[in-house]
Design a protein around this motif. Structure first.
Motif, PDB file in Angstrom:
ATOM      1  N   ALA A   1       0.827  -1.209   0.000  1.00 36.16           N
ATOM      2  CA  ALA A   1       0.000   0.000   0.000  1.00 36.16           C
ATOM      3  C   ALA A   1       0.859   1.256   0.000  1.00 36.16           C
ATOM      4  O   ALA A   1       0.570   2.232  -0.719  1.00 36.16           O
ATOM      5  N   ALA A   2       1.942   1.253   0.795  1.00 34.54           N
ATOM      6  CA  ALA A   2       2.847   2.413   0.815  1.00 34.54           C
ATOM      7  C   ALA A   2       3.533   2.579  -0.530  1.00 34.54           C
ATOM      8  O   ALA A   2       3.673   3.709  -1.037  1.00 34.54           O
ATOM      9  N   ALA A   3       3.962   1.469  -1.144  1.00 34.93           N
ATOM     10  CA  ALA A   3       4.608   1.544  -2.455  1.00 34.93           C
ATOM     11  C   ALA A   3       3.653   2.098  -3.500  1.00 34.93           C
ATOM     12  O   ALA A   3       4.033   2.914  -4.348  1.00 34.93           O
ATOM     13  N   THR A   4       2.389   1.673  -3.433  1.00 31.42           N
ATOM     14  CA  THR A   4       1.397   2.169  -4.384  1.00 31.42           C
ATOM     15  C   THR A   4       1.211   3.677  -4.248  1.00 31.42           C
ATOM     16  O   THR A   4       1.129   4.414  -5.245  1.00 31.42           O
ATOM     17  N   ARG A   5       1.160   4.158  -3.003  1.00 30.95           N
ATOM     18  CA  ARG A   5       1.014   5.602  -2.796  1.00 30.95           C
ATOM     19  C   ARG A   5       2.207   6.349  -3.366  1.00 30.95           C
ATOM     20  O   ARG A   5       2.062   7.413  -3.985  1.00 30.95           O
ATOM     21  N   LEU A   6       3.407   5.843  -3.135  1.00 33.01           N
ATOM     22  CA  LEU A   6       4.607   6.505  -3.657  1.00 33.01           C
ATOM     23  C   LEU A   6       4.571   6.571  -5.182  1.00 33.01           C
ATOM     24  O   LEU A   6       4.914   7.602  -5.785  1.00 33.01           O
ATOM     25  N   GLU A   7       4.162   5.483  -5.817  1.00 30.99           N
ATOM     26  CA  GLU A   7       4.095   5.459  -7.279  1.00 30.99           C
ATOM     27  C   GLU A   7       3.003   6.404  -7.793  1.00 30.99           C
ATOM     28  O   GLU A   7       3.191   7.094  -8.814  1.00 30.99           O
ATOM     29  N   GLU A   8       1.866   6.444  -7.101  1.00 31.13           N
ATOM     30  CA  GLU A   8       0.796   7.359  -7.506  1.00 31.13           C
ATOM     31  C   GLU A   8       1.261   8.808  -7.432  1.00 31.13           C
ATOM     32  O   GLU A   8       0.980   9.615  -8.330  1.00 31.13           O
ATOM     33  N   VAL A   9       1.957   9.145  -6.353  1.00 32.14           N
ATOM     34  CA  VAL A   9       2.473  10.509  -6.206  1.00 32.14           C
ATOM     35  C   VAL A   9       3.419  10.844  -7.350  1.00 32.14           C
ATOM     36  O   VAL A   9       3.313  11.896  -8.000  1.00 32.14           O
ATOM     37  N   ALA A  10       4.372   9.932  -7.612  1.00 33.30           N
ATOM     38  CA  ALA A  10       5.365  10.197  -8.657  1.00 33.30           C
ATOM     39  C   ALA A  10       4.694  10.363 -10.018  1.00 33.30           C
ATOM     40  O   ALA A  10       5.029  11.275 -10.792  1.00 33.30           O
ATOM     41  N   ASP A  11       3.733   9.476 -10.340  1.00 35.84           N
ATOM     42  CA  ASP A  11       3.062   9.555 -11.643  1.00 35.84           C
ATOM     43  C   ASP A  11       2.239  10.842 -11.756  1.00 35.84           C
ATOM     44  O   ASP A  11       2.261  11.522 -12.794  1.00 35.84           O
ATOM     45  N   HIS A  12       1.516  11.168 -10.675  1.00 40.98           N
ATOM     46  CA  HIS A  12       0.649  12.352 -10.731  1.00 40.98           C
ATOM     47  C   HIS A  12       1.478  13.632 -10.853  1.00 40.98           C
ATOM     48  O   HIS A  12       1.150  14.526 -11.649  1.00 40.98           O
TER      49      HIS A  12
ATOM     50  N   LEU B   1      11.467   8.479  -5.029  1.00 37.12           N
ATOM     51  CA  LEU B   1      10.189   7.948  -4.551  1.00 37.12           C
ATOM     52  C   LEU B   1       9.898   6.600  -5.198  1.00 37.12           C
ATOM     53  O   LEU B   1       9.427   5.659  -4.533  1.00 37.12           O
ATOM     54  N   ARG B   2      10.194   6.482  -6.471  1.00 35.65           N
ATOM     55  CA  ARG B   2       9.956   5.205  -7.162  1.00 35.65           C
ATOM     56  C   ARG B   2      10.931   4.126  -6.671  1.00 35.65           C
ATOM     57  O   ARG B   2      10.561   2.956  -6.557  1.00 35.65           O
ATOM     58  N   ARG B   3      12.159   4.519  -6.397  1.00 38.38           N
ATOM     59  CA  ARG B   3      13.122   3.545  -5.858  1.00 38.38           C
ATOM     60  C   ARG B   3      12.655   3.043  -4.491  1.00 38.38           C
ATOM     61  O   ARG B   3      12.794   1.857  -4.176  1.00 38.38           O
ATOM     62  N   ALA B   4      12.113   3.935  -3.678  1.00 39.90           N
ATOM     63  CA  ALA B   4      11.588   3.508  -2.375  1.00 39.90           C
ATOM     64  C   ALA B   4      10.445   2.517  -2.554  1.00 39.90           C
ATOM     65  O   ALA B   4      10.333   1.532  -1.805  1.00 39.90           O
ATOM     66  N   ALA B   5       9.584   2.762  -3.542  1.00 39.88           N
ATOM     67  CA  ALA B   5       8.487   1.833  -3.804  1.00 39.88           C
ATOM     68  C   ALA B   5       9.015   0.464  -4.218  1.00 39.88           C
ATOM     69  O   ALA B   5       8.525  -0.583  -3.757  1.00 39.88           O
ATOM     70  N   VAL B   6      10.025   0.453  -5.079  1.00 37.96           N
ATOM     71  CA  VAL B   6      10.633  -0.818  -5.497  1.00 37.96           C
ATOM     72  C   VAL B   6      11.210  -1.563  -4.293  1.00 37.96           C
ATOM     73  O   VAL B   6      11.016  -2.775  -4.135  1.00 37.96           O
TER      74      VAL B   6
END
Length: 898
Positions: free
Chosen positions: A553-564, A586-591
């Motif tokens: 869930a945290a990774a998804t939020r990070l990816e959503e933020v980066a994409d948006h 942010l994307r590296r943290a999600a990975v």
């Protein structure tokens, strides 16, 4: 005033031993004093006797505290008291004299000196008697009270004379703590003197020596010249081992080689590489290619810059050498961020007790050399807890927080000035972490001498890992959107128009991310070890399901933020811009979050640290099973010269235990190959040291405590206990302390894994004590002379069997190697070599090393000699034979000098 006592505040049996008071009244001449010894109810502890010079006979005829109490209360009750570390005096006065003295107004000189001398090593009175009065602290009550008054007077005289540090301190107090009772001492309001920026280079001083050219024979001749050496180094002695080591360094620099070099204790490896490197860079100044010297810690960096390099440059006749120390950007104040943080300090909402922290921040930046605030001593942070957060928010720890262009617009920026000076340096002193992260806008990295190279592999594990911290992830979101109500967040990276459109979503994303990251920490909490560590297996099972859900869930939020944010920023964004780099992080943290809890695969291992309530300070690292590819691609292949040196590098002529993961030798095998050499210590170990493994058996905690007690009694303290387990160390300390208290022998041990060993070492060296420590104490501790005469090792120091260790052993077995012999046993022997090396630090030192659980019945016991200096062996013995071994090296007499 000052009190001498028989122990510390937390010791319920500690009593007041001596009182010293200097009575200051307007117009009173001469100054009056009140001084008395007191007769304690118990014999004086040995440590107190050594510290004060008092013995039981000295206090036998002194009055008791009950007899002195009325006069003491009369003297103190109607006055304002001034003391150094006043909380100590307040506690003893309230506990032992009269409770109402706890309410008497008290001024603490630590509050004054913290703001006038933020560049001091600590806040102890003796540090200021040395630096301001030029003498040692007496540790007698009246003398120390007088010295406290003299220190205050010295500050007042300096302020009256217009010294810059006192003007800066006064200005800081006027702005942020105008009600400080110390402010009148610092003089009337005047402008702070405009000081020209201090030179960024080490202060070498003049030298009358003929310059040594870059020629191996000339370098050797200088090192063999004892008269020349003694003009620059205390107790200098020419050593052929050092000469040979210097020749190796000269060859490596001249030929552009890779070298792994070992210099045993006492060889003088620092002077050996400086004797080659300084003439080398001075002969090539026009090429503007500095030699980078890397150390493991910032403390060693400071020692090289403040002591070793200036002395070596004078010794070699090169007083014009330009040597510069550079640390990571998080160590230097950022003018932009600092201004925002300091702006908070004048707001009405700031609590009065926190205002002094802002004054301290201001004085740290203006007084500490080069605006370096990343190494403010722990004493400041303990005394003013708010200061830690202010310091953290006043630096640009990441390049996205302050670009080079922004930095250039602030000519006074400490980091900018430091970076600009790099281009003029001959020698650059860095640390391993910065070396492996060498920024692309620094001068090209071509020649590196890596001191304490045996620690480079551990640093590489951290540098080349994927890392996630809740605080860091949230700060990156603040970097993008800004954070309402905060002045220190800098200029948000998202353009203003896009930021307005995303403000509500940004706040919601931040709250959601914070909740998920805390929930992740909480879900892992039940699996955390004693110190908050959680190893993630290669295939996490159902027991990690809840943690995996929160991580996803945290990774998804990070990816959503980066994409948006990427969509809001619009097309054509510069991939190298601060915003783009932040989104990449942010994307590296999600990975990393997904890798960690879904199984990092065969090539990586995930582990969490500091998983403790309130669950928001944990750190995740996803480390490579083999960091060699990243090490060579991002660092090693850029070099023309690499010289790694250490006192503990080879085990049985093999460096694999220290550096195997980096594959330096394997990948540099082509001609001319790696230059390898080991120069042994010149110390007479065979005559001065005994190493013994006990055969008594039994519970290791009970046996270790018994050995430490026996040796401490025989040696009057002077014993170091080294442990492979913090839990067992604490159990031994609990057993040992009451047994030795009656002997006046203090038991010192860190309370937390992160505690700094050096403060404890200073206390250990000052009196009769036993010092206990775990891994941080295995290396780097230097206690020369008779202050340390025994080292007790509770168990052979095999590495903890982490998931990363197991995976690396599997990799070796798959390659056909003997994983236990090459890796497990090799690392244990390297650790043992470092532990044994704590004992003998000079030619005159004598002592014993005792291994309590030496596994004498195992086949590998005979291999322990590979961890010892030449001529030494491990023998076996019972505990009751220790006195014989002490006698063989001439220590352990029944009468010990205080």
């Amino acid at each position: 005033m000052d009190l001498e006592t028989t122990g510390l505040v937390h010791d319920p049996e500690a009593e007041i031993l001596e009182v010293g008071v200097v009575l200051l009244d307007p117009g009173l001449d001469p100054i009056a004093v009140f001084q008395t010894l007191l007769r304690p109810s118990r014999p004086l502890p040995r440590a107190i006797q050594r510290l004060t010079g008092l013995g039981d006979d000295d206090v036998a005829g002194a009055p008791s505290l009950a007899e002195v109490r009325p006069a003491l209360v009369e003297v103190l009750a109607a006055r304002r008291l001034v003391a150094h570390n006043a909380g100590f005096e307040r506690a003893f006065l309230a506990r032992g004299v009269e409770a109402r003295l706890a309410e008497v107004p008290m001024l603490d000189t630590q509050d004054l000196l913290a703001v006038t001398h933020p560049d001091a090593p600590d806040l102890r009175l003796e540090s200021f008697t040395r630096s301001l009065l030029g003498r040692e602290e007496r540790h007698r009550a009246l003398e120390d009270a007088l010295d406290t008054a003299r220190v205050i007077s010295r500050v007042a005289r300096g302020a009256r004379a217009g010294e810059a540090r006192y003007a800066a301190a006064r200005e800081a107090l006027e702005i942020y703590a105008a009600d400080s009772p110390w402010l009148p001492l610092l003089g009337k309001e005047t402008a702070v003197p405009e000081a020209s920026p201090a030179s960024p280079f080490a202060v070498v001083g003049e030298s009358r020596e003929a310059p040594v050219s870059f020629d191996p024979d000339a370098i050797a001749a200088a090192l063999r010249d004892e008269a020349r050496g003694r003009r620059h180094f205390q107790r200098y002695r020419a050593r052929e081992e050092q000469v040979r080591l210097a020749r190796h360094f000269a060859r490596v620099l001249a030929e552009g080689r890779v070298a792994l070099l070992e210099g045993g204790t006492g060889v003088g490896k620092s002077l050996a590489y400086l004797a080659a490197a300084i003439p080398w860079v001075m002969s090539r100044r026009e090429e503007r290619e500095p030699v980078v010297i890397s150390t493991r810690t910032k403390l060693l960096q400071d020692q090289l810059m403040g002591k070793d390099i200036p002395a070596a440059a004078r010794f070699l006749g090169h007083s014009e050498l330009r040597a510069l120390s550079i640390k990571g950007r998080a160590n230097y104040a950022c003018e932009r961020r600092l201004a925002r943080v300091l702006a908070e300090g004048v707001e009405p909402r700031i609590f009065a007790e926190d205002r002094l922290a802002y004054a301290l921040l201001e004085s740290c930046v203006r007084i500490r050399p080069h605006g370096e605030i990343g190494s403010v001593p722990a004493g400041w942070l303990r005394r003013h807890p708010a200061l830690g957060d202010l310091l953290r928010r006043s630096v640009a720890a990441r390049a996205e927080q302050c670009t080079r262009e922004q930095c250039a617009s602030h000519p006074a920026c400490p980091l900018g000035r430091r970076r600009a000076a790099l281009g003029e340096a001959d020698l650059v002193v860095a640390n391993h972490d910065l070396l492996l992260r060498w920024p692309p806008d620094y001068p090209p990295l071509a020649s590196a001498i890596v001191d304490e190279v045996h620690e480079l592999a551990d640093v590489a594990d951290e540098v080349f890992a994927l890392e996630v911290q809740p605080q860091s992830a949230l700060e990156r979101m603040d970097d993008v959107f800004g954070r309402p109500g905060r002045h220190d967040a800098g200029d948000p990276l998202l353009p203003a128009s896009a930021r307005r459109a995303a403000r509500r979503d940004g706040l919601a994303w931040r709250r959601g991310l914070d909740q998920e990251l805390r929930a992740l920490g909480s879900a892992l909490g039940e699996r955390a070890g004693d110190f908050g560590e959680v190893q993630i297996p290669a295939r996490p099972g159902p027991g990690f399901a809840e943690a995996a859900r929160h991580a996803d869930a945290a990774a998804t939020r990070l990816e959503e933020v980066a994409d948006h944010v990427e969509r809001l920023a619009g097309p054509g964004s510069d991939p190298g811009s601060p915003l783009s780099r932040t989104l990449q992080e942010l994307r590296r943290a999600a990975v990393a979050l997904r890798l960690a809890l879904s199984g990092a695969g065969e090539d990586a291992v995930a582990a969490f640290e500091d998983v403790v309530p309130p669950w928001d300070r944990w750190r995740l690292r996803v480390r490579s099973v083999s960091p060699a590819d990243a090490f060579h691609e991002r660092f090693f292949e850029r070099l023309r010269v690499f010289a790694g040196v250490s006192a503990s590098l080879f085990v049985a002529d093999d460096a694999f235990a220290a550096l195997g993961e980096l594959e330096i030798e394997a990948r540099a095998a082509a001609p001319p190959g790696v230059l390898r050499a080991s120069e042994p210590s010149p110390f007479p170990y065979a005559e001065h040291m005994r190493v013994v493994a006990l055969t008594d058996g039994g519970d290791v905690v009970l046996e270790t405590a018994a050995v430490l007690e026996h040796l401490a009694r025989r040696l009057g303290g002077r014993t170091l206990g080294l442990f492979t387990s913090l839990r067992r160390m604490q159990e031994v300390a609990a057993l040992l302390a009451p047994r030795l208290r009656a002997e006046g022998i203090e038991v010192l041990a860190p309370r937390r894994a992160a505690d700094d060993p050096h403060a404890l070492v200073e206390r250990f060296s000052a009196g009769s004590a036993v010092l206990l420590g775990a891994r941080k104490f295995w290396q780097g501790l230097d206690v020369p002379g008779a202050d340390l005469q025994a080292v007790v090792i509770e168990k052979l120091p095999f590495e903890v069997p982490t998931e990363l260790r197991r995976r690396r052993e599997q990799r070796l077995r798959a390659a056909g190697a003997d994983a236990f012999e090459r890796y497990t046993l090799g690392k244990m022997l390297l650790n043992l070599k470092q532990m044994v090396g704590r004992l003998i630090r000079t030619e005159e030192d004598r002592g014993v090393v005792v291994i309590v659980e030496g596994r004498t019945d195992r086949p590998y016991f005979s291999r322990l000699a590979a961890a010892l200096p030449p001529g030494c062996q491990v023998t076996t013995a019972r505990r009751d034979e220790l006195d014989r071994l002490l006698g063989e090296v001439g220590i352990g007499t029944t009468e010990r000098p205080l």
